[in-house]
Design a protein around this motif. Structure first.
Motif, PDB file in Angstrom:
ATOM      1  N   SER A  43      -1.024   7.685  -9.781  1.00 43.73           N
ATOM      2  CA  SER A  43      -0.016   7.495  -8.986  1.00 43.73           C
ATOM      3  C   SER A  43       1.520   7.233  -9.777  1.00 43.73           C
ATOM      4  CB  SER A  43       0.178   5.869  -8.375  1.00 43.73           C
ATOM      5  OG  SER A  43       1.306   5.790  -7.728  1.00 43.73           O
ATOM      6  N   ASP A  86       0.778  -1.318  -0.170  1.00 42.20           N
ATOM      7  CA  ASP A  86       0.117   0.067  -0.149  1.00 42.20           C
ATOM      8  C   ASP A  86       1.016   1.142  -0.096  1.00 42.20           C
ATOM      9  OD1 ASP A  86      -1.744   2.012   0.203  1.00 42.20           O
ATOM     10  OD2 ASP A  86      -2.623   1.452   2.309  1.00 42.20           O
ATOM     11  N   TYR A  96      -0.210   1.381 -11.597  1.00 39.11           N
ATOM     12  CA  TYR A  96      -0.397   0.871 -10.374  1.00 39.11           C
ATOM     13  C   TYR A  96      -1.663   1.423  -9.838  1.00 39.11           C
ATOM     14  CZ  TYR A  96       0.620   0.599  -5.305  1.00 39.11           C
ATOM     15  OH  TYR A  96       0.323   0.429  -3.718  1.00 39.11           O
ATOM     16  N   LYS A  97      -2.083   2.549  -9.714  1.00 37.66           N
ATOM     17  CA  LYS A  97      -3.018   3.183  -9.060  1.00 37.66           C
ATOM     18  C   LYS A  97      -3.268   4.389 -10.175  1.00 37.66           C
ATOM     19  CE  LYS A  97      -4.533   1.224  -4.956  1.00 37.66           C
ATOM     20  NZ  LYS A  97      -3.750   1.021  -4.091  1.00 37.66           N
ATOM     21  N   THR A 118      -0.269   4.217  -0.724  1.00 39.90           N
ATOM     22  CA  THR A 118      -0.835   5.689  -1.110  1.00 39.90           C
ATOM     23  C   THR A 118      -0.604   6.408   0.278  1.00 39.90           C
ATOM     24  OG1 THR A 118      -2.752   4.341   0.187  1.00 39.90           O
ATOM     25  CG2 THR A 118      -3.051   4.368  -2.084  1.00 39.90           C
TER      26      THR A 118
END
Lengths: 77, 155
Positions: B39, A65, B35-36, A67
């Motif tokens: 991002s 993760d 990835y996202k 983020t």
């Protein structure tokens, strides 16, 4: 391991297209010339190992993760 | 160098690795995927084995002054030119993601025009295999310039 004796200037041929030349002897140091097709990867062992080890560490097993981490650099999309 | 935005149409295109990722010589085709959304991270995934995957960043997004030198043979093999080459860094993410680092010493270089790529050891000295990527890790900021290169390692 195959071990061959060679004199300075003599060569070894591998697979027909890789040529190893014993270029020079300097005490305990040997200078080796290598000519090979461009797609053959040639590295000093310690360089290869270091990069390889880092690559193994970089391999992702579990999706991380990312983020929450605040990154360097100016880029903000 | 190109700014590194991989277009949607390109995101699943497969790149033929003319030089392997060291240690993973059997995998010669990778695809780069998002990835996202938004991002800076991207996936680099082996086409032959999806379990072999890496997180990468575009090096110039983070280190705009990064400098890369390849041997003439490697340049030729890749069809490398400054305009069409993208330079990716493999990111190493330990248990604490704050400690993540990027490999600037041996980046993955991709020429999208030829759909060719590979991992190459940068012939310019002084780039780290483990350059910190997270802001908090800037304790050594004094010795790291925006090109990611440490002065004290200069020849």
């Amino acid at each position: 391991m195959l071990i061959l004796s060679r004199k300075t200037g003599e060569k070894i041929i591998i697979n027909g297209d890789i040529e190893i030349t014993i270029a020079e002897l300097r005490g305990s140091e040997v200078r080796i010339g290598i000519s090979a097709p461009k797609n053959v990867s040639i590295y000093r062992e310690e360089v290869y190992r270091k990069v390889q080890q880092e690559n193994v560490k970089a391999m992702v097993e579990k999706t991380p993760d990312l983020t929450k981490v605040e990154l360097k650099g100016k880029k903000k999309k | 160098m190109a700014n590194g935005v991989v277009e949607t149409t390109e995101k699943s295109r497969e790149i033929n690795f003319v030089k392997p990722v060291l240690g993973f010589e059997e995998s010669r085709i990778y695809s780069f995927q998002e990835y996202k959304p938004g991002s800076p991270f991207m996936w680099m995934i082996s086409a032959g084995d999806e379990r072999l995957r890496f997180i990468v960043i575009n090096v110039f997004d983070f280190f705009p002054g990064y400098d890369l030198k390849l041997s003439n043979d490697d340049r030729e093999l890749l069809g490398f030119d400054e305009k069409s080459a993208l330079v990716f860094g493999l990111v190493s993410i330990p248990e604490n993601p704050e400690e993540m680092t990027v490999n600037l010493a041996a980046p993955v270089v991709v020429n999208y025009k030829k759909m060719a790529g590979g991992q190459f050891v940068n012939l310019i000295d002084g780039y780290s295999l483990k350059e910190p990527l997270v802001k908090r890790g800037e304790a050594n900021a004094d010795s790291v310039k925006e090109n990611g290169r440490k002065d004290n390692n200069k020849r």
